[in-house]
Design an enzyme around this catalytic site. Sequence first.
Site, PDB file in Angstrom:
ATOM      1  N   ASP A 172       0.656  -6.652  -4.280  1.00 18.39           N
ATOM      2  CA  ASP A 172       0.732  -7.431  -5.385  1.00 18.39           C
ATOM      3  C   ASP A 172       0.821  -8.784  -5.040  1.00 18.39           C
ATOM      4  OD1 ASP A 172       0.565  -8.076  -7.971  1.00 18.39           O
ATOM      5  OD2 ASP A 172       2.213  -7.032  -8.670  1.00 18.39           O
TER       6      ASP A 172
HETATM    7  C1  BGC Z   1       0.589  -8.473 -11.177  1.00 18.64           C
HETATM    8  C2  BGC Z   1      -0.605  -7.587 -10.806  1.00 18.64           C
HETATM    9  C3  BGC Z   1      -1.808  -8.303 -11.027  1.00 18.64           C
HETATM   10  C4  BGC Z   1      -1.905  -9.447 -10.038  1.00 18.64           C
HETATM   11  C5  BGC Z   1      -3.156 -10.579 -10.070  1.00 18.64           C
HETATM   12  C6  BGC Z   1       0.523  -9.740 -10.392  1.00 18.64           C
HETATM   13  O1  BGC Z   1       1.443 -10.857 -10.871  1.00 18.64           O
HETATM   14  O2  BGC Z   1       1.745  -7.975 -10.943  1.00 18.64           O
HETATM   15  O3  BGC Z   1      -0.384  -6.397 -11.819  1.00 18.64           O
HETATM   16  O4  BGC Z   1      -3.026  -7.514 -10.537  1.00 18.64           O
HETATM   17  O5  BGC Z   1      -0.837 -10.300 -10.613  1.00 18.64           O
HETATM   18  O6  BGC Z   1      -3.231 -11.142 -11.584  1.00 18.64           O
END
Ligand code: BGC
Length: 808
Positions: free
Chosen positions: A319
Amino acid sequence: MKKLILNILKIFLVLLGVLILTAAFGYFYLKSKGLDFEGEYEEKGEEIKELSINGIRFLDRNRNQKLDVYEDARKSLEKRAENLLSQMTFEEKIHLLKGSGMKSALGQATGGVPGAVGTIVPTPRLGIPELYLSDGPAGLRISAIRKNETRTYYATAFPIGSLLASTWNTDLIHKVGKAMGNEALSYGIDVILGPGANIHRNPLCGRNFEYYSEDPILSGNISAAMINGIESNGVGSAPKHFVVNNQETARNYNNAIVSERALREIYLKGFEIIIKKSQPWSLMSSYNKVNGEYVPESRKLLTDILRTEWGFEGVVMTDWFGGEDATASINAGNDLLEPGTKNQWDALKKSAKEGDLPKENIDTSAKRILKLILGSKKMEGYVFDNNPKLKEHAKITRNSASEGMVLLKNENMLPFKKVKNIALIGSTSYNFISGGTGSGDVDEAYTVALDEALKNTGYELNKDALKAYEEHQAKNPYVKPRGTIEVLRAMMNPYSPKNFDYSTKLLKKVAKTSDIAIITIGRNSGEGFDRIEKDDFKMTDQEIQMIQNTCKEFHALNKKVLVVLNVGGVVETASWKNHPDAILLAWQGGQEGGNSVVDILDGKINPSGKLPMTFPINLSDHKSSENFPLDGEKMNILSMFFSKEKSEDELIKNKDYTLYEEGIYVGYRHFDKENLNVSFPFGYGLSYTAFEYSDLKTTESMDTLRVSVKVKNTGTVSGKEIIQAYASKPETEIDRPIRELKAFIKTTLLEPGETAEVDLKIPVSDLSYWDETINNWNLESGSYAIEVGASSRDIRLSQEIDLKNKSL
Ligand code: BGC
């Protein structure tokens, strides 16, 4: 005096200078570490020629005038990736293991896709293109507006995950996924960061709207259908967040302490179904720790379970800024660090040199990434057209939203009969919330609210109710935030239309001049923090007044009231549900949400959604509420980048760690076990027609239970029914839930009087439980009851099946 002023001025100028220098230094630091550090690896737009040798056409990516195995589309991905890997330098392989930073997400990349949050980096020397990654679960999240361009790049806001799961219709979800994937393909996005497949452990998780269900069978099957739909376009998906990411509070370092049994049966189960039924291109690991280990650094989760046990072949990415230690992540099987930083790149190079990052691990991860790239449309020389089928997709979102809305109550009110003039009460009626905030949001062109949808269908809006709203709106303008900064701000403060007080005098007048009232209750939440009980899970005092007083005035004149819940997560309903005549859970229905509601009210669509989670009476009825952060503390952005290991006695419960003391007793498994009353049970939802179940037959052959049942539409209008098959083991030696969902199916539209015979399949192994004494799955022998019903608390038929001689 003059001297004093001069001195103050001097101090001020020095301070200003320091401030400017710090800001400049900060900016350059950020740029060199997080935005612009790719140097010679940047794509330079060099042309790649198509050649023909012995009648075989190919793109000569490395410009050597020969057909290399990796350039040969007839060869398997495995062979092509091996060949490509063998042509790469050690440095090039390491370079592949992290993204190129946040440049693209912040709209800073020339030639990129503004709003795309990450990349898989290019290898220009070998003609390997850059791939783009973008959120998310409710549709493609890219920036609709681009610098110096007049045209727009809107994407369709589809319904939120919880609504999609409420359809229980895997064919429909496949269609929605196909449409989302088409938009990705059209806009040059190679991997969609979704779907969100975490379990609804507690109603307050701020991101539940992105996720599907409290049950892993429903969540896993809906996710797999979505992934297969997205990937049918030749673009990838990244189901997330693997695993046990069930709270937003302190999500970057929270340690989920969970038993192996709950891990296997509840939290991993849905992902296991995903891997087995859809083998996605990639998967996103979660930020949190599980039993003391950061997920991106857990070899047990990412390699032993995910790959060795389940056979996952794709790429695992972190993530965003997840994982503490870049080297430990790659060594654990987390192939790709997103969005990537210069520090991570340096750390990987250093570890490789010092032997902490073995060559085989670099090769393994690099090869998985190469396979993903080689399988992408960009490798076919595909040129995107920036022209998705938005009109067609608007219809798909409209239909899917109406199929997932859940009719919770209906006392002779719906569908409308002889209704002309409608009093729309509550600001949200005029400002529908299409979806939640954060990375689950979409930059859509418009959102249809109830007022517009009703007018489009030929209803009249009550003038006095409208006027009251307009006067309020003039004082408290509500606009959906747009632009990078605004959207980031909204992430911490989800926008939601403000309500206002309705006086008795006004309501009396409105009741007299209209046929019915519709009250809309709105809620919004998103990434970065969890919801709270007061004024969010529960209604505000103002909302309670609005519901009670509207019902009182309308009922006095024998007129009916409908409450529409335009919410992203579970809200309290038990204390007020007896007041209105009907309640429609409209969820956040995407950009066509208002139209989808009116399709139901009008009778054009017969509601067929059912709850993918329980609506409890009290929040505290959930066993998990004993161990869940209840204060809605907002995420500290810095915690994403800087962590501070704490000593044992500094650790704060539900923040630094969360005890999953409820074990497997999540959602209905808990309510049924404790025999608790609920407001609306798991699997519940009303229809305008009725269904009769008969002829249940359960047989076993080849280690699979075949459950067949007849369902007849006994009402007067056509409709669809969701049939749920639960397994129960009345005589058991172990602690197990009363019943557990094992399979489900939705019928096609059945005409009045029509009967469908449906078949459900349950592999015998799905009746097993995780036995901690042998650290493996185990099947209790003896007799099981297969219960078929219209909800978890409306079991219509049951049949015993003896599995005496069965073992796994
Ligand atoms: C989130 C993810 C997301 C990523 C990119 C993170 O803060 O937890 O779900 O895909 O950001 O935007």
